[in-house]
Design a protein around this motif. Structure first.
Motif, mmCIF file in Angstrom:
data_model
loop_
_atom_site.group_PDB
_atom_site.id
_atom_site.type_symbol
_atom_site.label_atom_id
_atom_site.label_comp_id
_atom_site.label_asym_id
_atom_site.label_seq_id
_atom_site.Cartn_x
_atom_site.Cartn_y
_atom_site.Cartn_z
ATOM 1 N N UNK A 68 -1.009 -0.388 -14.448
ATOM 2 C CA UNK A 68 -1.750 0.784 -14.915
ATOM 3 C C UNK A 68 -2.573 1.372 -13.781
ATOM 4 N N UNK A 69 -2.479 2.685 -13.617
ATOM 5 C CA UNK A 69 -3.224 3.370 -12.576
ATOM 6 C C UNK A 69 -2.477 3.446 -11.246
ATOM 7 N N UNK A 70 -1.398 2.698 -11.124
ATOM 8 C CA UNK A 70 -0.615 2.704 -9.880
ATOM 9 C C UNK A 70 0.793 3.248 -10.090
ATOM 10 N N UNK A 71 1.363 2.976 -11.249
ATOM 11 C CA UNK A 71 2.740 3.404 -11.546
ATOM 12 C C UNK A 71 2.704 4.568 -12.539
ATOM 13 N N UNK A 72 3.689 5.459 -12.412
ATOM 14 C CA UNK A 72 3.831 6.579 -13.341
ATOM 15 C C UNK A 72 5.291 6.686 -13.761
ATOM 16 N N UNK A 73 5.508 6.682 -15.061
ATOM 17 C CA UNK A 73 6.852 6.854 -15.599
ATOM 18 C C UNK A 73 7.016 8.305 -16.044
ATOM 19 N N UNK A 74 8.201 8.838 -15.829
ATOM 20 C CA UNK A 74 8.487 10.209 -16.248
ATOM 21 C C UNK A 74 9.966 10.320 -16.583
ATOM 22 N N UNK A 75 10.320 11.381 -17.252
ATOM 23 C CA UNK A 75 11.733 11.585 -17.598
ATOM 24 C C UNK A 75 12.069 13.068 -17.522
ATOM 25 N N UNK A 76 13.353 13.340 -17.279
ATOM 26 C CA UNK A 76 13.873 14.696 -17.281
ATOM 27 C C UNK A 76 15.054 14.715 -18.236
ATOM 28 N N UNK A 77 14.826 15.208 -19.431
ATOM 29 C CA UNK A 77 15.882 15.186 -20.439
ATOM 30 C C UNK A 77 17.012 16.166 -20.126
ATOM 31 N N UNK A 78 16.777 17.094 -19.207
ATOM 32 C CA UNK A 78 17.856 18.007 -18.818
ATOM 33 C C UNK A 78 18.807 17.347 -17.824
ATOM 34 N N UNK A 124 8.669 12.307 -24.183
ATOM 35 C CA UNK A 124 7.667 12.132 -23.135
ATOM 36 C C UNK A 124 6.226 12.162 -23.610
ATOM 37 N N UNK A 125 6.023 12.253 -24.918
ATOM 38 C CA UNK A 125 4.657 12.396 -25.426
ATOM 39 C C UNK A 125 3.896 11.073 -25.511
ATOM 40 N N UNK A 126 4.623 9.993 -25.516
ATOM 41 C CA UNK A 126 3.985 8.674 -25.622
ATOM 42 C C UNK A 126 4.440 7.812 -24.460
ATOM 43 N N UNK A 127 3.435 7.313 -23.728
ATOM 44 C CA UNK A 127 3.705 6.513 -22.530
ATOM 45 C C UNK A 127 2.856 5.257 -22.587
ATOM 46 N N UNK A 128 3.429 4.152 -22.138
ATOM 47 C CA UNK A 128 2.713 2.876 -22.152
ATOM 48 C C UNK A 128 2.947 2.174 -20.825
ATOM 49 N N UNK A 129 1.879 1.556 -20.315
ATOM 50 C CA UNK A 129 1.972 0.790 -19.075
ATOM 51 C C UNK A 129 1.446 -0.612 -19.274
ATOM 52 N N UNK A 150 10.406 6.021 -12.100
ATOM 53 C CA UNK A 150 9.189 5.207 -12.014
ATOM 54 C C UNK A 150 8.600 5.414 -10.623
ATOM 55 N N UNK A 151 7.499 6.129 -10.559
ATOM 56 C CA UNK A 151 6.795 6.343 -9.308
ATOM 57 C C UNK A 151 5.821 5.184 -9.110
ATOM 58 N N UNK A 152 5.988 4.458 -8.021
ATOM 59 C CA UNK A 152 5.181 3.264 -7.783
ATOM 60 C C UNK A 152 4.318 3.506 -6.539
ATOM 61 N N UNK A 179 0.790 -1.221 0.000
ATOM 62 C CA UNK A 179 0.000 0.000 0.000
ATOM 63 C C UNK A 179 0.824 1.274 0.000
ATOM 64 N N UNK A 180 2.113 1.161 0.293
ATOM 65 C CA UNK A 180 2.970 2.346 0.318
ATOM 66 C C UNK A 180 3.547 2.637 -1.053
ATOM 67 N N UNK A 181 4.359 3.681 -1.121
ATOM 68 C CA UNK A 181 4.923 4.140 -2.397
ATOM 69 C C UNK A 181 6.440 4.068 -2.380
ATOM 70 N N UNK A 182 6.991 4.050 -3.595
ATOM 71 C CA UNK A 182 8.434 4.053 -3.786
ATOM 72 C C UNK A 182 8.715 4.688 -5.137
ATOM 73 N N UNK A 183 9.831 5.386 -5.221
ATOM 74 C CA UNK A 183 10.206 6.023 -6.490
ATOM 75 C C UNK A 183 11.566 5.514 -6.921
ATOM 76 N N UNK A 184 11.618 4.938 -8.109
ATOM 77 C CA UNK A 184 12.871 4.484 -8.680
ATOM 78 C C UNK A 184 13.388 5.532 -9.657
ATOM 79 N N UNK A 185 14.703 5.597 -9.767
ATOM 80 C CA UNK A 185 15.314 6.515 -10.712
ATOM 81 C C UNK A 185 16.392 5.791 -11.503
#
Lengths: 110, 118
Positions: free
Chosen positions: B65-75, B55-60, B81-83, B15-21
């Motif tokens: 789906x609905x629990x994890x969020x992928x994101x990127x910082x090109x800079x 970052x315009x196209x994302x697939x889960x 991966x936010x879980x 039930x908790x969260x974790x963020x991977x990088x």
């Protein structure tokens, strides 16, 4: 939902030739699925062997080759060596935009 | 040389969260789709999520789906991966990997272990 299938296990004698395959529960694998193959030993990250059906990744020995056999992608190891004993995974790109791994084949060299 | 280094794994309660990088180096990061792939103990590889170069196209995968969020910082050359709402079945080694020409994955990071347990 289409599933990517692989033989759960296979064996080959040292020096022998083995072919591992990768199929779909619905339809045929073709070059437009861009089949790729990965080798993984326990505790290690996967290593890329073959991409775009039959291109070898840098540093991969030429005893590894890829092809399409009938309606499946295939990985052939010719002259198997002891350190080829690993798990092998195929990866397919689907028209839906998803990428799907097969369940993997555990190869034993004995 | 091309390198991917994951971080952020650990033990977390259900039930908790974790963020991977994943930190990338040695290549032009903003021209590649990036993937997260996981492997549960004793199981095969599973594609979890991917994000296109801009970052315009994302697939889960349906399983996250609905629990994890992928994101990127090109800079910063990172992909995260936010879980959220983690479940015991999310226990796995999580690998970051680069997409090559929308055809194959290479290289792979060394992986980071996520254990979901009370």
């Amino acid at each position: 939902q289409t599933v990517v299938t692989q033989e759960p296990s296979s064996s080959v004698p040292p020096g022998g030739t083995v072919t591992l395959t990768c199929g779909l529960t619905s339809g045929s694998v073709s070059t437009t699925n861009y089949p790729s193959w990965y080798q993984q030993t326990p505790g290690q990250a996967p290593r890329t062997l073959i991409y775009r059906t039959n291109s070898r990744s840098s540093g991969v020995p030429d005893r590894f080759s890829g092809s399409i056999l009938g309606n499946r992608a295939a990985l052939t190891i010719t002259g198997a060596q002891a350190d080829d004993e690993s798990d092998y995974y195929c990866l397919l790109y689907m028209s839906s935009g998803s990428v799907v791994f097969g369940g993997g084949t555990k190869l034993t060299v004995l | 040389q091309v390198q991917l280094v994951e971080s952020g794994g650990g033990v977390v309660q259900p039930g908790r969260s974790l963020r991977l990088s994943c930190a990338a180096s040695g290549f032009t990061f903003n021209t590649h789709t990036m993937h997260w792939v996981r492997q549960a103990p004793g199981r095969g590889l599973e594609s979890v999520a991917y994000i296109s170069s801009d970052g315009s196209r994302i697939y889960y995968a349906d399983s996250v789906k609905g629990r994890f969020t992928i994101s990127r910082d090109n800079s910063k050359n990172t992909v995260d991966l936010q879980m959220n709402s983690l479940r015991p079945e999310d226990t796995a080694v999580y690998y970051c990997t680069r997409d090559r020409s929308n055809c194959w994955f290479d290289p792979w990071g060394q992986g980071t272990l996520v254990t979901v347990s009370s």
